[in-house]
Design a protein around this motif. Structure first.
Motif, PDB file in Angstrom:
ATOM      1  N   ILE A 322       0.840  -1.197   0.000  1.00 58.85           N
ATOM      2  CA  ILE A 322       0.000   0.000   0.000  1.00 58.85           C
ATOM      3  C   ILE A 322       0.879   1.252   0.000  1.00 58.85           C
ATOM      4  O   ILE A 322       0.683   2.168  -0.789  1.00 58.85           O
ATOM      5  N   MET A 323       1.873   1.260   0.883  1.00 65.62           N
ATOM      6  CA  MET A 323       2.683   2.471   1.036  1.00 65.62           C
ATOM      7  C   MET A 323       3.812   2.536   0.009  1.00 65.62           C
ATOM      8  O   MET A 323       4.028   3.564  -0.630  1.00 65.62           O
ATOM      9  N   ASP A 342      10.434  -5.530  -4.290  1.00 64.98           N
ATOM     10  CA  ASP A 342       9.653  -6.348  -3.358  1.00 64.98           C
ATOM     11  C   ASP A 342      10.205  -7.765  -3.434  1.00 64.98           C
ATOM     12  O   ASP A 342      11.041  -8.072  -4.294  1.00 64.98           O
ATOM     13  N   GLU A 401       5.490  -3.928   8.955  1.00 60.97           N
ATOM     14  CA  GLU A 401       5.822  -3.240  10.208  1.00 60.97           C
ATOM     15  C   GLU A 401       6.267  -4.243  11.278  1.00 60.97           C
ATOM     16  O   GLU A 401       5.562  -4.496  12.266  1.00 60.97           O
ATOM     17  N   LYS A 406      12.367  -5.346   9.455  1.00 61.53           N
ATOM     18  CA  LYS A 406      12.916  -4.043   9.077  1.00 61.53           C
ATOM     19  C   LYS A 406      14.417  -3.997   9.373  1.00 61.53           C
ATOM     20  O   LYS A 406      15.200  -3.516   8.552  1.00 61.53           O
ATOM     21  N   ASN A 426       9.758   4.155   6.436  1.00 62.63           N
ATOM     22  CA  ASN A 426       8.395   4.680   6.479  1.00 62.63           C
ATOM     23  C   ASN A 426       7.621   4.074   7.656  1.00 62.63           C
ATOM     24  O   ASN A 426       6.396   4.106   7.680  1.00 62.63           O
ATOM     25  N   SER A 428       5.506   3.433  10.855  1.00 67.44           N
ATOM     26  CA  SER A 428       4.584   4.368  11.509  1.00 67.44           C
ATOM     27  C   SER A 428       4.756   4.373  13.013  1.00 67.44           C
ATOM     28  O   SER A 428       4.250   5.270  13.680  1.00 67.44           O
TER      29      SER A 428
HETATM   30  P1  NAD Z   1       1.951  -3.911   3.002  1.00 71.33           P
HETATM   31  O1  NAD Z   1       1.793  -5.178   3.723  1.00 71.33           O
HETATM   32  O2  NAD Z   1       0.856  -3.434   2.114  1.00 71.33           O
HETATM   33  O3  NAD Z   1       3.268  -3.960   2.116  1.00 71.33           O
HETATM   34  C1  NAD Z   1       4.474  -4.457   2.569  1.00 71.33           C
HETATM   35  C2  NAD Z   1       5.216  -4.988   1.358  1.00 71.33           C
HETATM   36  O4  NAD Z   1       6.555  -5.254   1.748  1.00 71.33           O
HETATM   37  C3  NAD Z   1       4.655  -6.283   0.802  1.00 71.33           C
HETATM   38  O5  NAD Z   1       4.397  -6.133  -0.572  1.00 71.33           O
HETATM   39  C4  NAD Z   1       5.756  -7.299   1.048  1.00 71.33           C
HETATM   40  O6  NAD Z   1       5.815  -8.275   0.030  1.00 71.33           O
HETATM   41  C5  NAD Z   1       6.965  -6.399   1.041  1.00 71.33           C
HETATM   42  N1  NAD Z   1       8.140  -6.975   1.697  1.00 71.33           N
HETATM   43  C6  NAD Z   1       8.215  -7.722   2.806  1.00 71.33           C
HETATM   44  N2  NAD Z   1       9.514  -8.028   3.057  1.00 71.33           N
HETATM   45  C7  NAD Z   1      10.259  -7.424   2.112  1.00 71.33           C
HETATM   46  C8  NAD Z   1      11.650  -7.363   1.830  1.00 71.33           C
HETATM   47  N3  NAD Z   1      12.514  -7.985   2.586  1.00 71.33           N
HETATM   48  N4  NAD Z   1      12.045  -6.621   0.766  1.00 71.33           N
HETATM   49  C9  NAD Z   1      11.160  -6.000  -0.017  1.00 71.33           C
HETATM   50  N5  NAD Z   1       9.832  -6.063   0.195  1.00 71.33           N
HETATM   51  C10 NAD Z   1       9.386  -6.748   1.234  1.00 71.33           C
HETATM   52  O7  NAD Z   1       2.286  -2.820   4.105  1.00 71.33           O
HETATM   53  P2  NAD Z   1       2.056  -1.242   4.063  1.00 71.33           P
HETATM   54  O8  NAD Z   1       0.727  -0.928   4.603  1.00 71.33           O
HETATM   55  O9  NAD Z   1       2.460  -0.732   2.748  1.00 71.33           O
HETATM   56  O10 NAD Z   1       3.118  -0.768   5.158  1.00 71.33           O
HETATM   57  C11 NAD Z   1       4.487  -0.669   4.890  1.00 71.33           C
HETATM   58  C12 NAD Z   1       5.129   0.195   5.936  1.00 71.33           C
HETATM   59  O11 NAD Z   1       4.523   1.474   5.940  1.00 71.33           O
HETATM   60  C13 NAD Z   1       4.960  -0.311   7.344  1.00 71.33           C
HETATM   61  O12 NAD Z   1       6.120  -0.016   8.062  1.00 71.33           O
HETATM   62  C14 NAD Z   1       3.798   0.476   7.890  1.00 71.33           C
HETATM   63  O13 NAD Z   1       3.808   0.637   9.275  1.00 71.33           O
HETATM   64  C15 NAD Z   1       4.043   1.826   7.217  1.00 71.33           C
HETATM   65  N6  NAD Z   1       2.861   2.659   7.091  1.00 71.33           N
HETATM   66  C16 NAD Z   1       1.679   2.124   6.750  1.00 71.33           C
HETATM   67  C17 NAD Z   1       0.575   2.951   6.628  1.00 71.33           C
HETATM   68  C18 NAD Z   1      -0.754   2.387   6.225  1.00 71.33           C
HETATM   69  O14 NAD Z   1      -1.765   3.025   6.487  1.00 71.33           O
HETATM   70  N7  NAD Z   1      -0.788   1.247   5.571  1.00 71.33           N
HETATM   71  C19 NAD Z   1       0.701   4.327   6.855  1.00 71.33           C
HETATM   72  C20 NAD Z   1       1.951   4.844   7.171  1.00 71.33           C
HETATM   73  C21 NAD Z   1       3.034   4.001   7.290  1.00 71.33           C
END
Ligand code: NAD
Length: 712
Positions: A322-323, A342, A401, A406, A426, A428
């Motif tokens: 998503i992010m 990814d 997260e 991470k 990124n 949160s």
């Molecule tokens: P998500 O689950 O939608 O996406 C995470 C992605 O990371 C997945 O596509 C996964 O395949 C990939 N991934 C996992 N391990 C990996 C690696 N070793 N190398 C490359 N890719 C890898 O999660 P998200 O909602 O996009 O959140 C991502 C980060 O952003 C988190 O830290 C979250 O806390 C933060 N965040 C999320 C939001 C939100 O509302 N979703 C808002 C602000 C910050």
């Protein structure tokens, strides 16, 4: 004839006087007190000359006049409504003087004429603009109406409906549109502007153009008959429908224009001045002007940081979820090519198709072309490997997260990029210092916290860990700005600024629910207060899994204030697999009924949980609900300022407005305390002391309440 610091009046050829606006030492002209004063003196000088037969008004800057000087509004808006109306009346007097001159007048509008600038041009008999010029009356965005004749002259010139289109949206229109609507007499190439204006003036001076007819058109009232009344009523109905009454300027503009159209010109100007005074003395206008000034402050801060920034020519994002997908899209859209890595091909495909669908929406709105879309998409390079990472200047990590994931991803990527590259996360919730512990270059590491959805949310929190260097902060600020975002620099702590102040608000919500207050009522009350969605709905949108996770981080970080005596309701919901909107069940159930209509209704799961867990009932007013929700958030914001998590009240309030959707017309949490008065706020907090430590004033806040000090 007259030479001031910002206004010059000189005699040109054949009886033409030229009034030139050129604010000394400034890059733009604004109609500040000084310029108004000089304009008055120049007009007085003009009045003494018998040899003038025409007046040309133009600007020596790249734009005509950008409007009033908004920095002067803070003091002005502190006055009584009647005094503010008188202030507007003084400028009416100046513009009326121009309009009453016994010879034709032409305004040559270059670049941009906004607010008071447009109103000045409307005082002239003719307006010529360069084709690229934009004209507008943006006052509504500051919670006020045009106050220098704009509501009257423009409505009479182009018709009430078209004029209201300009005034209610506040958006500038292009010269071509203004010309079609009758707001301009000509639109020409920029290099022809002054010649065309002079020619037009000479034609009017020679009697080849009827300048008095033009003048009269800006002043003539509509006939006061049943047809006019019906037309105005219909405008009120159609244009009034979509207006948000919590922002009083738009309804007031609509009411003033529709009722003034049949009035004598001077009476209509007086009505405008009265409305202006009433709006400007209101709290919403003060808050919105405050936001405008806050925004200017943030822009200056960004510029200041940018001086130390390193260029980011190529960047990468880890994670295409998503992010990550949103960050890749946003960077590419703004011209920085992005590698998007990814571990999962499906995620990469999804990230790309998500970017494609945002671009398709822009195309359908006419804001993007197919070629533009292809160009943006070609700037995002999906990959499963680290190939190309040796070329990047900047990496944003946006993987799941989890601290362990991470940590290993960050340590890995540090070895794949040049030593000079910055790596940001990124996250949160996870502490920047904790994530930096195993890094080789912690000085080149910081938080770059985007909000969901990335393309729509304006804020980026730039989180400085204890080892983060100034250059890293500066480059991150500049990169966020280059992506079209508004960065705010904060120091590291659990939840950083935005989530740290959001969760006390949710704690307030949880306690209300546990006290037997219906969550749908709380949502309604808070939406009425101005939030785009109430807390239960917001929790569903964020996702209850994310909510519970972040809540625990904050509980661990601030157990004395944010610890729970009992499991929060969101946890009970999550235990029952209610994730919120992402699986259609949370506080509400989301779906589509048999007629294809989408619904959102109280979920059965929450009903069962509340039945079991809520044993109290509380008589409470709507005002008390607002207090119990807002006090913890406002106090936590004040704590962030006291603890230097955020450097200024301005940045704190802007963080909440841009990151959380805090109601704009309320100006932010600290402005909210200022507006209430710290003493009244303190009394409210004390009255709810039994709700726990989130309602306890800090020593500084207590001192503020006693001294009457304010944040702004
Ligand atoms: P998500 O689950 O939608 O996406 C995470 C992605 O990371 C997945 O596509 C996964 O395949 C990939 N991934 C996992 N391990 C990996 C690696 N070793 N190398 C490359 N890719 C890898 O999660 P998200 O909602 O996009 O959140 C991502 C980060 O952003 C988190 O830290 C979250 O806390 C933060 N965040 C999320 C939001 C939100 O509302 N979703 C808002 C602000 C910050």
């Amino acid at each position: 004839m007259y030479a001031g610091q910002s206004v010059t009046l000189k005699m040109a050829d054949s009886g033409i006087a030229e009034l030139i606006l050129d604010a000394n030492g400034a890059s733009v002209n604004v109609l500040n007190a000084h310029l108004q004063d000089e304009l008055g003196q120049a007009l007085a000088a003009l009045g003494t000359r018998a040899d003038v037969r025409g007046l040309l008004i133009y600007s020596a800057k790249p734009a005509f006049v950008l409007g009033a000087d908004i920095t002067e509004f803070t003091e002005l808006f502190g006055m009584q409504a009647a005094d503010i109306s008188r202030w507007a009346g003084k400028v009416h007097g100046l513009f009326n003087t121009i309009e009453k001159l016994p010879y034709p007048t032409v305004a040559a509008v270059n670049g941009m004429a906004l607010g008071g600038g447009l109103e000045l041009s409307l005082a002239a008999d003719f307006r010529v603009a360069d084709k690229a010029a934009k004209l507008g009356l943006p006052e509504v965005t500051l919670g006020i109406c045009p106050g220098w004749g704009g509501t009257v002259r423009l409505s009479r010139l182009v018709g009430a409906e078209a004029a209201l289109g300009w005034m209610l949206s506040g958006k500038p229109v292009k010269a071509a549109q203004a010309l079609t609507q009758g707001g301009l007499d000509a639109a020409v190439e920029a290099d022809q502007l002054l010649d065309t204006a002079r020619t037009l003036l000479k034609e009017a001076m020679a009697g080849e153009r009827d300048y008095l007819a033009n003048r009269l058109r800006k002043q003539a009232a509509l006939d006061n008959n049943a047809a006019t009344a019906a037309a105005m009523e219909s405008l009120k109905q159609t244009l009034g429908k979509g207006l948000d009454v919590r922002y009083p300027a738009a309804p007031a503009i609509l009411a003033t224009v529709t009722s003034a159209m049949t009035e004598d010109f001077h009476k209509a100007l007086a009505m405008e001045a009265k409305t202006f005074g009433e709006l400007a003395s209101g709290v919403e206008a003060k808050n919105l002007v405050g936001l405008f000034l806050n925004d200017q402050y943030l822009k200056r801060e960004t510029k200041r940081w940018a001086k130390q920034a390193h260029p980011v020519a190529k960047a990468a994002v880890l994670g295409a979820g998503i992010m990550g997908g949103g960050i890749g899209y946003q960077a590419a859209l703004n011209g920085t090519p992005m590698l998007m890595k990814d571990i999962n091909q499906e995620a990469l495909d999804l990230g790309m198709s998500h970017a494609g669908s945002i671009l398709d929406r822009s195309i359908s709105k006419g804001r993007m072309t197919e070629a533009g879309k292809e160009k943006v998409l070609s700037g995002i390079h999906p990959t499963l490997t680290y190939e190309g990472f040796t070329e990047v200047d900047y990496v944003v990590e946006a993987v799941v997260e989890r601290l362990d994931v991470k940590r290993s991803v960050l340590a890995e990527v540090e070895h794949k990029v040049p030593d000079s590259a910055i790596v940001a996360t990124n996250t949160s919730t996870i502490s920047i210092d904790l994530l930096a512990e195993h890094l080789q270059r912690p000085d080149k590491f910081c938080g770059m916290h985007f909000f969901n959805p990335v393309h729509a949310m304006q804020l980026v929190e730039v989180i400085r860990g204890s080892q983060t260097s100034d250059e890293t902060v500066a480059t991150t600020v500049a990169f966020a700005a280059a992506m079209g975002k508004t960065p705010i620099v904060v120091n590291d702590c659990p939840g950083f600024l935005v989530n740290r102040v959001l969760f006390p608000y949710f704690n307030g919500f949880n306690r209300l629910v546990m006290d037997g207050v219906d969550f749908e009522r709380i949502d309604q009350v808070m939406e009425q207060f101005g939030w785009p969605m109430g807390p239960a709905y917001l929790a569903d949108v964020i996702g209850l899994d994310t909510m519970v996770h972040a809540d625990k981080v904050l509980e661990d970080g601030f157990p004395e204030r944010m610890g729970h005596d009992d499991r929060p309701i969101i946890e009970s919901l999550l235990e029952q697999d209610a994730l919120g909107q992402k699986n259609g069940v949370g506080f509400y159930e989301y779906g589509t009924d048999e007629h294809g209509k989408r619904y959102k209704r109280r979920s059965e799961k929450v009903a069962a949980i509340l039945e079991q867990r809520v044993t109290r009932s509380t008589e409470i007013t709507d005002a008390e609900i607002v207090e119990r929700m807002m006090i913890p958030m406002c106090l936590e914001t004040a704590r962030c300022l006291e603890e230097h998590i955020v450097a200024s009240a301005t940045e704190a309030d802007m963080g909440l407005i841009l990151g959380l959707g805090f109601p704009r017309f309320r100006g932010g949490a600290l402005r909210y305390i200022d507006n209430l008065g710290a003493n009244l706020f303190a009394a409210q907090a004390d009255a709810h002391a039994e709700c726990g430590p989130l309602y306890c004033l800090t020593d500084d806040m207590r001192a503020m309440a006693e001294s009457g000090k304010t944040f702004y």
